[in-house]
Design a protein around this motif. Sequence first.
Motif, PDB file in Angstrom:
ATOM      1  N   UNK A  64       0.777  -1.237  -0.014  1.00  0.00           N
ATOM      2  CA  UNK A  64      -0.146  -0.017   0.126  1.00  0.00           C
ATOM      3  C   UNK A  64       0.958   1.561  -0.028  1.00  0.00           C
ATOM      4  N   UNK A  65       0.539   2.179  -0.981  1.00  0.00           N
ATOM      5  CA  UNK A  65       1.358   3.354  -1.062  1.00  0.00           C
ATOM      6  C   UNK A  65       0.418   4.653  -0.747  1.00  0.00           C
ATOM      7  N   UNK A  66       0.345   5.004   0.431  1.00  0.00           N
ATOM      8  CA  UNK A  66      -0.567   6.211   0.577  1.00  0.00           C
ATOM      9  C   UNK A  66      -0.476   7.291  -0.002  1.00  0.00           C
ATOM     10  N   UNK A  67       0.725   7.661  -0.586  1.00  0.00           N
ATOM     11  CA  UNK A  67       1.019   8.651  -1.265  1.00  0.00           C
ATOM     12  C   UNK A  67       0.196   8.675  -2.730  1.00  0.00           C
ATOM     13  N   UNK A  68       0.686   7.478  -3.090  1.00  0.00           N
ATOM     14  CA  UNK A  68       0.006   7.322  -4.857  1.00  0.00           C
ATOM     15  C   UNK A  68      -1.485   7.082  -4.690  1.00  0.00           C
ATOM     16  N   UNK A  69      -1.886   6.469  -3.831  1.00  0.00           N
ATOM     17  CA  UNK A  69      -3.340   5.770  -3.495  1.00  0.00           C
ATOM     18  C   UNK A  69      -4.225   6.824  -2.851  1.00  0.00           C
ATOM     19  N   UNK A  70      -3.558   7.644  -2.256  1.00  0.00           N
ATOM     20  CA  UNK A  70      -4.509   8.548  -1.256  1.00  0.00           C
ATOM     21  C   UNK A  70      -4.328   9.860  -1.484  1.00  0.00           C
ATOM     22  N   UNK A  71      -3.091  10.322  -1.180  1.00  0.00           N
ATOM     23  CA  UNK A  71      -2.808  11.812  -1.072  1.00  0.00           C
ATOM     24  C   UNK A  71      -2.811  12.308  -2.351  1.00  0.00           C
ATOM     25  N   UNK A  72      -2.235  11.895  -3.299  1.00  0.00           N
ATOM     26  CA  UNK A  72      -2.202  12.340  -4.640  1.00  0.00           C
ATOM     27  C   UNK A  72      -3.393  12.177  -5.546  1.00  0.00           C
TER      28      UNK A  72
END
Length: 315
Positions: free
Chosen positions: A273-281
């Motif tokens: 899970x990549x919080x930046x790629x999947x949520x923040x961005x």
Amino acid sequence: MKHKTPLLDQLESGPWPSFVSDIKREAEARAKNEKGVDFQIPVEVCEDILGVMELTYEQKRTHWKHGGIVGVFGYGGGVIGRYCDQPDLFPGVAHFHTMRVNQPGGKYYNTDFLRKLCDLWDKRGSGLTNMHGSTGDIILLGTYTHQLEEVFYELTHDFNQDLGGSGSNLRTPADCLGMSRCEYACFDTMALCYDLTNEYQDFLHRPAFPYKFKFKFDGCPNCCVASIARSDMSFIGTWRDDIKIDQEAVKAYVAGEIPPNAGAFKGRDWGAFDINAEVIDLCPTKCMAWDGKKLSIYTPECVRCMHCINVMPKA
Ligand code: HEM
Ligand code: HEM
Ligand code: SF4
Ligand code: SF4
């Protein structure tokens, strides 16, 4: 089958389900009549609907006359009238009226109800249904004028159900199942839908508007009943205060301890899970930040799109 339908038969060839196959199956079941149903409209209704469609495809013109106003006593909606202009060729669909039945809130049924409904429509209609129409109703497709009152009587007396709206009426209000099953619901969709359906009974059954009018109710901006696209007055639940964050849960998502998207996509390996790629961005207003330890949201910019909540529901 009574009619040859080479053009319709092509529609059975794709990989997707085919309404042509469905109608043929129903036609065969009616012809056999294993249950000994006392059919109140011609037994060949399904064969004739296929026949008239084939003729229409061949000639590139419709064989339906405008239905005019047919309905049940006291109501100006709920029945969509259709007559065929070739009743001698297709007696089964000389009349082919659609009945809209007000679906229960959240579309909850038990099997007993569904069986009874199918039995009613096998006997008094074509046996063809559409669960559910775009408005939301239970759609009973194709019956004769003389069966309309009979069906209406049984629905209201034995099923405790009512007809829905059509034409220039208030259309049958529709809701998501909301608080009954969904933790995202920000208001009780079923209660409001029920309340307004009762409040506006007169408008639902008697055309008072120059055009149709629809209410729909979504418990949150995920819009499972697509109220924003499908209604004139859309009710969408949202939270009153600032969006809340459970920082511990965010950390657990980042550490891979909780599956993202409530585990919905876990059938395939998508990598860590990549919080930046999947949520923040993916936040549409870019109002989120993650510093490796803490998630922050600049709430005045949050448009409540639900994306971050859908990916990390526990956070
Ligand atoms: C370029 C031509 C057309 C456009 C742009 C168009 C567009 C639309 C739109 C936007 C709706 C949804 C309306 C709403 O829910 O408020 C609709 C519904 C509908 N249209 Fe069309 N339409 C076209 C042609 C036709 C034709 C030729 C027919 C009939 C022969 C037709 C029959 C219908 C019917 C019956 C519905 C209601 C469906 C339902 O409630 O599920 N439309 N159309
Ligand atoms: C097996 C055949 C048929 C299917 C599966 C079907 C399906 C549907 C569905 C799903 C709706 C929308 C109901 C809703 O939004 O609640 C509808 C409405 C409608 N259908 Fe059909 N239909 C069939 C036959 C016909 C035929 C033969 C005609 C016309 C010749 C017709 C004309 C209409 C019209 C005009 C409406 C909209 C009425 C209104 O909103 O006031 N349908 N149909
Ligand atoms: S619209 Fe929101 S509250 Fe309603 S079922 Fe969908 S996710 Fe749940
Ligand atoms: S709900 Fe949507 S707009 Fe608000 S912070 Fe989450 S992703 Fe951004």
